[in-house]
Write an enzyme that holds these catalytic residues in place. Sequence first.
Site, PDB file in Angstrom:
ATOM      1  N   GLU A 137      -1.215  -8.962   3.622  1.00 15.56           N
ATOM      2  CA  GLU A 137      -1.005  -9.446   4.996  1.00 15.56           C
ATOM      3  C   GLU A 137      -2.321  -9.780   5.684  1.00 15.56           C
ATOM      4  O   GLU A 137      -2.362 -10.631   6.590  1.00 15.56           O
ATOM      5  CB  GLU A 137      -0.228  -8.407   5.818  1.00 15.56           C
ATOM      6  CG  GLU A 137      -1.017  -7.229   6.350  1.00 15.56           C
ATOM      7  CD  GLU A 137      -1.327  -6.164   5.322  1.00 15.56           C
ATOM      8  OE1 GLU A 137      -1.998  -5.172   5.687  1.00 15.56           O
ATOM      9  OE2 GLU A 137      -0.901  -6.312   4.157  1.00 15.56           O
ATOM     10  N   CYS A 146       0.838  -1.198   0.000  1.00 17.08           N
ATOM     11  CA  CYS A 146       0.000   0.000   0.000  1.00 17.08           C
ATOM     12  C   CYS A 146       0.878   1.256   0.000  1.00 17.08           C
ATOM     13  O   CYS A 146       1.429   1.617  -1.019  1.00 17.08           O
ATOM     14  CB  CYS A 146      -0.973  -0.045   1.171  1.00 17.08           C
ATOM     15  SG  CYS A 146      -2.364   1.104   0.989  1.00 17.08           S
ATOM     16  N   HIS A 171      -3.551  -5.176   0.404  1.00 13.17           N
ATOM     17  CA  HIS A 171      -3.039  -5.628   1.707  1.00 13.17           C
ATOM     18  C   HIS A 171      -3.009  -7.160   1.777  1.00 13.17           C
ATOM     19  O   HIS A 171      -3.904  -7.782   2.344  1.00 13.17           O
ATOM     20  CB  HIS A 171      -3.907  -5.054   2.834  1.00 13.17           C
ATOM     21  CG  HIS A 171      -3.633  -3.607   3.095  1.00 13.17           C
ATOM     22  ND1 HIS A 171      -2.670  -3.182   3.976  1.00 13.17           N
ATOM     23  CD2 HIS A 171      -4.180  -2.492   2.561  1.00 13.17           C
ATOM     24  CE1 HIS A 171      -2.638  -1.858   3.994  1.00 13.17           C
ATOM     25  NE2 HIS A 171      -3.547  -1.419   3.137  1.00 13.17           N
TER      26      HIS A 171
END
Length: 230
Positions: free
Chosen positions: A211, A110, A209
Amino acid sequence: MRPIIGITSYVLPASWGVWVDLPTALVPHDYAEAVRLAGGRAVLLPPDDLDADVLDRLDGLVLAGGPDLVPAHYGQQTGPHTVTHPERDTAELLLLRAALDRDLPLLGVCRGMQLLAVAAGGTLHQHLPDLLGHEKHRPAPGVYGSQSAGFAPGSRIAALMGDDTTINCFHHQGVSDPGSLTVTGWADDGLPEAVEDPARRFVLGVQWHPEVGRDRRLFGALVAASEENR
């Protein structure tokens, strides 16, 4: 010994137990867990603009998400929707440039992708709704926008993502000009969603994202490249 992966962090007021609004170095645990599940050892890196010597101890680097970059870094005035933390910019640009000089494997998430683009001489859009006319990339506070991305055939990100091209975004800024990087992924509205540097061993930036879903494809690729770096 597992590859040691540094993760850049915020410094923000946080509260826990008897402590209230204490300045705290933090990132969402999803980052550390994604690194762990991919076979790495996560190390948190608070902003530090004195030097980049910590890279001597790292095998890879994650540039985590966070606030907007100061637009002066890419030749613009600060717009009304731009919220910055200048101390992160200074520290992370120092780390990033030193990591590139060492060809250290790195993944930008990001804000991290935007940082990569700016370091490569590129520019950003400061507020996407003004450009695109919609809020799909950041639909509501704390709500990720889920969409499908397209990837350049033969690119690293296309090979990593395979048939599952769903991404989860939360950003109001985006890459306008990638500088010397190559755009290899796009949202359906044409916004760049992935950048790479094919001249380096492993430099990948994604606007979403990974993660959050502990995506072992991207973090696994970073850890694998970091193992080779040791």
